[in-house]
Scaffold this active site. Structure first.
Site, PDB file in Angstrom:
ATOM      1  N   SER A 295      46.006  21.541  54.377  1.00 25.47           N
ATOM      2  CA  SER A 295      45.542  21.480  55.529  1.00 25.47           C
ATOM      3  C   SER A 295      45.655  21.105  56.711  1.00 25.47           C
ATOM      4  CB  SER A 295      44.226  20.933  55.117  1.00 25.47           C
ATOM      5  OG  SER A 295      42.976  21.019  54.318  1.00 25.47           O
TER       6      SER A 295
ATOM      7  N   SER B 123      42.775  23.664  56.387  1.00 27.14           N
ATOM      8  CA  SER B 123      41.977  23.143  56.963  1.00 27.14           C
ATOM      9  C   SER B 123      41.537  22.954  58.783  1.00 27.14           C
ATOM     10  CB  SER B 123      40.932  22.615  56.421  1.00 27.14           C
ATOM     11  OG  SER B 123      41.223  21.071  55.881  1.00 27.14           O
TER      12      SER B 123
ATOM     13  N   LYS C 251      41.054  17.096  64.887  1.00 26.12           N
ATOM     14  CA  LYS C 251      39.382  17.795  63.930  1.00 26.12           C
ATOM     15  C   LYS C 251      38.371  17.308  64.338  1.00 26.12           C
ATOM     16  CE  LYS C 251      40.925  19.537  60.151  1.00 26.12           C
ATOM     17  NZ  LYS C 251      41.121  19.048  57.812  1.00 26.12           N
TER      18      LYS C 251
END
Length: 478
Positions: A182, A158, A84
């Site tokens: 997330s 996210s 990520k």
């Protein structure tokens, strides 16, 4: 014969160790898939094809020099992973999903990224992330991460791009992060496994998590894959505020291979506004757990209003604390600007009061559910939502409230530090994934992994979206 991306992470690792697949072959296969579909899916922010191929070539040389038994080879040797874009990866763009940092390059790896490399993983690149990790959707100036089962719907956030990379077979597994859900939210939206470990299980270095909400977490197709990733990721560094003792190599993978024994499972009651498919997913999982011999009973209700006001203080302060040059503030998305403005209004006394109040709330939640080995609920209150449906560009506060309404239960484990896992145990009639969430006792990832693997054996789920659907994504206004 199955394609290489049909193999699970564990199977890919075994194929490399057994010399039935070469690291270069495996990397080239994944790079071709990324090149063919990333523009539609929005999984990757940066693809490091050349770096991945160089790493694969070095691993092939290492394999050639090793003995036939492969003794001493690391567990993730040659396995292609994604990271990520809120974790720095040395030499790659490090934007944290924001145009404010569109020219920033990471000078060094985050500690957890370094542990993945040391375990032999090949990093394919960094995945699309919500700006500063602030939202439960992943719609940025760079790309929109989309559910591979329906490109008109979002991938959650996210860690949206990370979940897409796993669900679409563009990586064997992914490193995400979870400060309010997330990892688990996009896992639910994309039909994969997402694990938020206990506080202190994985080092945040070089960052800090002074407020105690966020942690790194794996996304994978199977519970065993998530356990293998956690075995590698579970390290601490000097100075970590909540470091846990190291465990024996392969500890979590062994947990996923054993039967959990009869457990006591609490089920959170259905709430107003919960989509019927989310309630159905939870109900069917409760029935399955009872059929597997667990004691299942309704738990006391959980009300997000218990934490919402204080949690919002911490969330806005975290957004405001990101050091953005004043001249680049205008590059931020409306939600981020609104959160930073709110966070800047809170003084030290209000922040401390919110932290103290949340500590008391966390203690109360732990006591309320202390009689259960795990608590079951839907991960989110709706299946994957249409792209743009949470965002009101003219009213960021409304965006924020919509986001919280979609994910009312995921922040609980961030407040308490407990482990929590989202499992893709349900599909809607039109094939959309719906996640169910199990939240365990503090430091008891072993129980969640054993229980999750048992559920997976009883009701196996698809490992990834074999092909993105034919629907063309609709343009969404910003």
């Amino acid at each position: 014969m199955a394609d290489l991306h049909d193999l699970t992470l564990t199977e890919q690792a075994a194929a490399i160790h057994g010399r039935t697949v070469s690291p270069t072959e495996l990397v080239d296969h994944h790079v071709r898939r990324i090149e063919a579909s990333n523009s539609a899916l929005g999984a990757y922010r940066t693809v490091d094809a050349s770096g991945a191929r160089q790493a694969a070539a070095a691993i092939e040389a290492r394999l050639a020099a090793a003995g036939d038994d492969g003794e001493g080879l690391p567990p993730l040797l040659g396995v292609p992973l994604s990271v990520k874009d809120t974790w720095p990866v040395a030499g790659l763009p490090f934007t944290a999903g924001s145009a404010a940092f569109d020219d920033r390059t990471a000078p060094a790896d985050a500690a957890v990224v370094g542990t993945l490399r040391a375990a032999g993983a090949v990093l394919l690149g960094t995945t699309t992330a919500a700006e500063f990790g602030c939202s439960a959707y992943t719609e940025t100036v760079f790309a929109t991460a989309r559910c591979p089962y329906d490109l008109t719907r979002g991938a959650g956030g996210s860690s949206g791009g990370a979940a897409v990379s796993v669900a679409a077979g563009l990586a064997a597994g992914a490193l995400g992060s979870d400060g309010g859900g997330s990892v688990r939210i996009p896992a639910a939206a994309c039909g994969v496994v997402g694990l938020k470990p206990s506080r202190g299980r994985v080092t945040p270095a070089p960052a800090t998590d002074a407020l105690g909400l966020a942690t790194a977490g794996p996304l994978a197709r199977t519970v065993a894959d998530a356990a293998l990733l956690l075995d590698v990721m579970a390290v601490s560094t000097p100075g970590d505020a909540a470091a846990l003792p190291a465990l024996s190599p392969g500890y979590f993978r062994a947990c996923a291979e054993r039967e959990p024994g009869p457990l006591r499972i609490g089920v959170l009651p259905t709430t107003d506004g919960q989509h019927p498919e989310a309630a159905l997913a939870c109900g069917r999982t409760a029935e399955l757990l009872a059929g597997l011999g667990h004691h299942v009973e309704e738990a006391l209700p959980y009300d997000p209003d218990e934490y919402l006001a204080d949690f919002s203080v911490l969330w806005s302060v975290l957004a405001a604390a990101v050091p953005v040059p004043p001249e680049r503030e205008e590059r931020l998305l409306p939600l981020t600007r609104w959160l930073r403005a709110r966070g800047g209004e809170h003084g030290a006394v209000r922040l401390y009061a919110a932290m103290a109040s949340l500590s008391a709330t966390a203690r109360a939640l732990c006591h309320r559910y202390a009689g259960f080995d795990a608590v079951l609920s839907p991960t989110t209150d709706q299946p994957p939502l249409p792209v743009g449906s949470l965002v009101d560009p003219d009213d960021p506060e409304r965006t924020y409230l919509r986001m919280l309404a979609h994910t009312p239960r995921t922040p609980w484990a961030n407040l308490t530090g407990q482990p929590s896992i989202s499992l893709p145990l349900h599909r809607t009639p039109d094939g959309l994934p719906v996640g169910v969430m199990l939240t365990g006792r503090l430091h008891r990832e072993d129980v969640l992994l054993a229980l999750g693997a048992q559920l997976e054996r009883a009701l196996p789920w698809p490992h990834h979206a074999v092909r993105p659907v034919a629907k063309r994504p609709e343009r969404t206004a910003r």
